[in-house]
Design an enzyme around this catalytic site. Structure first.
Site, PDB file in Angstrom:
ATOM      1  N   TYR A 150       0.815  -1.214   0.000  1.00 38.20           N
ATOM      2  CA  TYR A 150       0.000   0.000   0.000  1.00 38.20           C
ATOM      3  C   TYR A 150       0.850   1.266   0.000  1.00 38.20           C
ATOM      4  O   TYR A 150       0.434   2.288  -0.529  1.00 38.20           O
ATOM      5  CB  TYR A 150      -0.928   0.040   1.221  1.00 38.20           C
ATOM      6  CG  TYR A 150      -2.160  -0.819   1.083  1.00 38.20           C
ATOM      7  CD1 TYR A 150      -2.071  -2.203   1.029  1.00 38.20           C
ATOM      8  CD2 TYR A 150      -3.422  -0.237   1.012  1.00 38.20           C
ATOM      9  CE1 TYR A 150      -3.207  -2.989   0.913  1.00 38.20           C
ATOM     10  CE2 TYR A 150      -4.561  -1.018   0.901  1.00 38.20           C
ATOM     11  CZ  TYR A 150      -4.447  -2.384   0.859  1.00 38.20           C
ATOM     12  OH  TYR A 150      -5.567  -3.150   0.737  1.00 38.20           O
ATOM     13  N   LYS A 200       4.163 -15.308   3.601  1.00 37.75           N
ATOM     14  CA  LYS A 200       4.398 -16.132   2.408  1.00 37.75           C
ATOM     15  C   LYS A 200       5.910 -16.343   2.329  1.00 37.75           C
ATOM     16  O   LYS A 200       6.580 -15.944   1.375  1.00 37.75           O
ATOM     17  CB  LYS A 200       3.826 -15.409   1.169  1.00 37.75           C
ATOM     18  CG  LYS A 200       3.818 -16.214  -0.099  1.00 37.75           C
ATOM     19  CD  LYS A 200       2.835 -17.372  -0.115  1.00 37.75           C
ATOM     20  CE  LYS A 200       2.973 -18.185  -1.381  1.00 37.75           C
ATOM     21  NZ  LYS A 200       2.157 -19.412  -1.383  1.00 37.75           N
ATOM     22  N   ASP A 232      -1.769 -18.708   1.971  1.00 40.36           N
ATOM     23  CA  ASP A 232      -2.730 -19.507   1.188  1.00 40.36           C
ATOM     24  C   ASP A 232      -3.366 -20.579   2.060  1.00 40.36           C
ATOM     25  O   ASP A 232      -4.581 -20.800   2.038  1.00 40.36           O
ATOM     26  CB  ASP A 232      -2.070 -20.096  -0.076  1.00 40.36           C
ATOM     27  CG  ASP A 232      -0.704 -20.718   0.166  1.00 40.36           C
ATOM     28  OD1 ASP A 232      -0.176 -20.611   1.299  1.00 40.36           O
ATOM     29  OD2 ASP A 232      -0.145 -21.304  -0.776  1.00 40.36           O
ATOM     30  N   ASP A 256      -5.880  -7.350   4.549  1.00 41.42           N
ATOM     31  CA  ASP A 256      -7.051  -6.820   3.841  1.00 41.42           C
ATOM     32  C   ASP A 256      -7.895  -7.974   3.303  1.00 41.42           C
ATOM     33  O   ASP A 256      -9.111  -8.025   3.495  1.00 41.42           O
ATOM     34  CB  ASP A 256      -6.572  -5.915   2.691  1.00 41.42           C
ATOM     35  CG  ASP A 256      -7.728  -5.365   1.876  1.00 41.42           C
ATOM     36  OD1 ASP A 256      -8.700  -4.899   2.493  1.00 41.42           O
ATOM     37  OD2 ASP A 256      -7.655  -5.410   0.637  1.00 41.42           O
ATOM     38  N   ASP A 260     -11.739  -9.702   4.908  1.00 44.31           N
ATOM     39  CA  ASP A 260     -13.009  -9.833   4.174  1.00 44.31           C
ATOM     40  C   ASP A 260     -13.466 -11.289   4.174  1.00 44.31           C
ATOM     41  O   ASP A 260     -14.642 -11.582   4.337  1.00 44.31           O
ATOM     42  CB  ASP A 260     -12.863  -9.356   2.714  1.00 44.31           C
ATOM     43  CG  ASP A 260     -13.239  -7.890   2.535  1.00 44.31           C
ATOM     44  OD1 ASP A 260     -13.002  -7.103   3.478  1.00 44.31           O
ATOM     45  OD2 ASP A 260     -13.765  -7.530   1.464  1.00 44.31           O
TER      46      ASP A 260
HETATM   47  C1  IPM Z   1     -10.199  -1.775   3.869  1.00 43.39           C
HETATM   48  C2  IPM Z   1     -10.530  -1.350   2.454  1.00 43.39           C
HETATM   49  C3  IPM Z   1      -9.456  -0.398   1.950  1.00 43.39           C
HETATM   50  C4  IPM Z   1      -8.118  -1.127   1.988  1.00 43.39           C
HETATM   51  C5  IPM Z   1      -9.756   0.144   0.553  1.00 43.39           C
HETATM   52  C6  IPM Z   1     -11.068   0.892   0.509  1.00 43.39           C
HETATM   53  C7  IPM Z   1      -8.630   1.001   0.012  1.00 43.39           C
HETATM   54  O1  IPM Z   1     -10.654  -2.458   1.645  1.00 43.39           O
HETATM   55  O2  IPM Z   1     -10.092  -0.907   4.757  1.00 43.39           O
HETATM   56  O3  IPM Z   1     -10.066  -2.973   4.106  1.00 43.39           O
HETATM   57  O4  IPM Z   1      -7.792  -1.882   1.060  1.00 43.39           O
HETATM   58  O5  IPM Z   1      -7.397  -0.959   2.954  1.00 43.39           O
HETATM   59 MG    MG Z   2     -10.585  -4.293   2.637  1.00 39.14          MG
END
Ligand code: IPM
Ligand code: MG
Length: 391
Positions: A150, A200, A232, A256, A260
């Site tokens: 990032y 990794k 993985d 990240d 999710d």
């Molecule tokens: C998160 C989001 C952000 C990230 C995006 C919106 C840039 O997905 O906070 O997890 O990737 O950090």
């Molecule tokens: Mg995210």
């Protein structure tokens, strides 16, 4: 909270960033819950609202201005809804809503992102996983937030089609790794004493450094069991046996993606809160930024459909970490659990086709928020009721 007569109520200063899409709705929901807890626990909140993200681009031509970052730094904590949306999605545009997040994370030094995943027993029907896999799931993802891909140097593609290339780089220093891994060990010490460091290392040099540093930091935490897992394999284990995890710590992009994935365990992305913390202390606690992990969900924005619980639970984290109001935080978490026990469900939590819905009450953003606020008021009234009866 019982106070001596005349004692000043603490006043905390918060920066609010409603942002875009469902951000304003869920942040308003969270603010009303925080106000209710302030009234119940005897403190005051002073808000500064900032126009940031896509809204900032529309208003000022920038996702975030230096004075907005300064206002966030000056506040005791920052409370954010969500930023982004199709209106600002042009990948060639020099201004993008997400730049606001990176500026806040980077400039405020918020290197650790805490994403807890717990499962309310009434919501197992909302998860695609079998209920027996979800039993006992209580995990905390600690995502490194200011390093790696990032923030590494990148080159955008240029030149004629057929001879374009682009690059992103993934740098980490041992200092960046050790501070987030140390925090993860400390958090594991307050929980079930298990830490999984995700990397990794069979491919990436930064992962091999990550592993070495994790082992070195671990020598200060002999009471915490440290495991290393390849990302993985971890992605697979998160759905095969999620109850085995306690705290996970990992670099920015892995965190990240894994967070999710882990949100599916809780039934909906809309349930999950987050705290982004650095090492700066204010008079009340750690400075930090709090936001639900779901995005701006433009498809449902403005329709009273968004689940406010991720934002509301982020507010509880704000009280605990940045304001030192652990009892008020616990009261919000309890109120959320009781509202779910009492059958309140937003659209994303509604059971799938054919599953029973008896005793459930479908509500929108506002209805869910009211249900939670009401349950904070009930907790506040309880001790007085007992006192009145005993008199
Ligand atoms: C998160 C989001 C952000 C990230 C995006 C919106 C840039 O997905 O906070 O997890 O990737 O950090
Ligand atoms: Mg995210």
């Amino acid at each position: 909270m019982i106070e001596a007569a005349g004692q000043a109520r603490p006043i905390y200063r918060l920066a609010a960033i409603p942002g875009d899409g469902v951000g304003p709705e869920v942040l308003a929901a969270g603010r009303s819950v925080l106000q209710a807890s302030a009234a119940a626990f005897g403190f005051e909140l002073e808000w500064t609202e900032l126009t940031v993200g896509g809204a900032g681009i529309d208003a000022h031509g920038l996702a975030i201005r230096p004075e907005d970052v300064q206002a966030c730094a000056a506040a005791d904590a920052v409370y954010l809804g969500a930023v982004g949306g199709p209106k600002w999605d042009d990948p060639t545009s020099p201004v993008r809503p997400e730049q606001a997040l990176f500026a806040l994370r980077g400039d405020l030094g918020l290197f650790a992102n805490l994403r807890p995943v717990t499962i309310h027993p009434g919501l197992t029907a909302a998860s695609p996983l079998r209920p027996e896999l979800l039993h006992g799931v209580d995990l905390l993802i600690v995502r490194e937030l200011t390093g790696g891909l990032y923030f590494g140097a990148r080159t955008e593609a240029s030149g004629p089609a057929g001879s374009r290339s682009a690059s992103d780089t993934l740098p980490y220093s041992d200092a960046e790794i050790s501070r987030v891994v140390r925090l993860a060990f400390e958090l594991a010490r307050g929980r079930r004493h298990k830490l999984t460091s995700v990397d990794k290392a069979n491919v990436l040099a930064t992962s091999r450094l990550w592993r070495r540093v994790a082992v070195e930091v671990g020598s200060d935490f002999p009471d915490v069991e440290l495991n290393h897992q390849l990302v993985d394999s971890c992605a697979m284990q998160l759905v095969k046996g999620p109850a085995a995890f306690d705290v996970l710590v990992t670099e920015n992009l892995f965190g990240d993606i894994l967070s999710d994935e882990a949100s599916v365990l809780a039934g909906s992305l809309g349930m999950l809160p987050s705290a982004s913390l650095g090492s700066r202390r204010t008079a009340h606690g750690l400075h930090g930024l709090y936001e639900p992990i779901h995005g701006s969900a433009p498809d449902i924005a403005g329709r009273d459909l968004a689940n406010p619980i991720g934002a509301i639970l982020s507010g509880a984290m704000l009280l605990r970490w940045s304001l030192g109001q652990a009892d008020a935080a616990a009261a919000i978490e309890r109120a959320v659990a009781v509202a779910l026990d009492d059958g309140f469900r937003s659209a994303d939590l509604w059971p799938g086709d054919g599953l029973p819905t008896a005793g459930l009450n479908r509500v929108g953003t506002a209805g869910m928020t009211r249900a939670i606020v009401d349950r904070i008021a009930i907790r506040r009234a309880a001790p007085e009721t007992v006192a009145a009866r005993d008199r």
